[in-house]
Motif scaffolding. Sequence first.
Motif, PDB file in Angstrom:
ATOM      1  N   LYS A  48       0.834  -1.208   0.000  1.00  0.00           N
ATOM      2  CA  LYS A  48       0.000   0.000   0.000  1.00  0.00           C
ATOM      3  C   LYS A  48       0.866   1.255   0.000  1.00  0.00           C
ATOM      4  N   ILE A  49       1.866   1.302   0.867  1.00  0.00           N
ATOM      5  CA  ILE A  49       2.730   2.478   0.968  1.00  0.00           C
ATOM      6  C   ILE A  49       3.480   2.712  -0.341  1.00  0.00           C
ATOM      7  N   SER A  50       3.949   1.642  -0.969  1.00  0.00           N
ATOM      8  CA  SER A  50       4.708   1.795  -2.215  1.00  0.00           C
ATOM      9  C   SER A  50       3.855   2.395  -3.330  1.00  0.00           C
ATOM     10  N   LYS A  51       2.533   2.235  -3.244  1.00  0.00           N
ATOM     11  CA  LYS A  51       1.623   2.700  -4.302  1.00  0.00           C
ATOM     12  C   LYS A  51       0.886   3.996  -3.963  1.00  0.00           C
ATOM     13  N   LEU A  52       1.074   4.511  -2.736  1.00  0.00           N
ATOM     14  CA  LEU A  52       0.374   5.737  -2.346  1.00  0.00           C
ATOM     15  C   LEU A  52       0.742   6.875  -3.295  1.00  0.00           C
ATOM     16  N   ARG A  53      -0.245   7.499  -3.855  1.00  0.00           N
ATOM     17  CA  ARG A  53      -0.002   8.601  -4.792  1.00  0.00           C
ATOM     18  C   ARG A  53       0.022   9.913  -4.007  1.00  0.00           C
ATOM     19  N   ILE A  54       1.178  10.186  -3.409  1.00  0.00           N
ATOM     20  CA  ILE A  54       1.316  11.377  -2.559  1.00  0.00           C
ATOM     21  C   ILE A  54       2.462  12.279  -3.012  1.00  0.00           C
ATOM     22  N   PHE A  55       3.022  11.995  -4.177  1.00  0.00           N
ATOM     23  CA  PHE A  55       4.071  12.837  -4.740  1.00  0.00           C
ATOM     24  C   PHE A  55       3.511  13.596  -5.934  1.00  0.00           C
ATOM     25  N   LYS A  56       4.014  14.799  -6.134  1.00  0.00           N
ATOM     26  CA  LYS A  56       3.475  15.674  -7.176  1.00  0.00           C
ATOM     27  C   LYS A  56       3.851  15.206  -8.578  1.00  0.00           C
ATOM     28  N   ASP A  57       2.885  15.360  -9.493  1.00  0.00           N
ATOM     29  CA  ASP A  57       3.147  15.110 -10.900  1.00  0.00           C
ATOM     30  C   ASP A  57       3.589  16.420 -11.562  1.00  0.00           C
ATOM     31  N   ASP A  58       3.672  16.439 -12.878  1.00  0.00           N
ATOM     32  CA  ASP A  58       4.123  17.629 -13.600  1.00  0.00           C
ATOM     33  C   ASP A  58       3.164  18.809 -13.473  1.00  0.00           C
TER      34      ASP A  58
END
Length: 147
Positions: A48-58
């Motif tokens: 779950k942690i490896s897939k968390l989408r919590i980093f910004k995209d472009d």
Amino acid sequence: MRALIQRVTEAKVEVAGELIGQTGPGLLVLICAMQGDTEAEGDKLAAKISKLRIFKDDHGKMNRSLVDVGGSALVVSQFTLAGDTSRGNRPGFSNAAPPADGERLYLHFAEALRGLGIPVETGQFGADMAVSLVNDGPVTLWMDTAA
């Protein structure tokens, strides 16, 4: 298992003034094994942690995972996440896994993250550690496999 996850630009852990683990951009994961936890909870939490989408995209939206950004993780054992304050002002920690189980599950969790291709460094189980971090955002999440 319980985890407090912080998106960081950097984090480090020292024991007796000696640097024992660090990460650059990525995650600081404070982790606690609870009574009755098994390796399955560690595997589930790592995935779950490896897939968390919590980093910004472009576009500046939180839409990328740790794997997507090529980040790393610093994993630190934190039995106080099991703290129960429902019966007064002094926390009780009886919900935490016994030390031998806690250490085994902590190390298993770190290895599970590594198995997902994430560079991982760790603290030292049971040590008096000094943890420093620069929280990015700030972004901080609480996760519990029992919930």
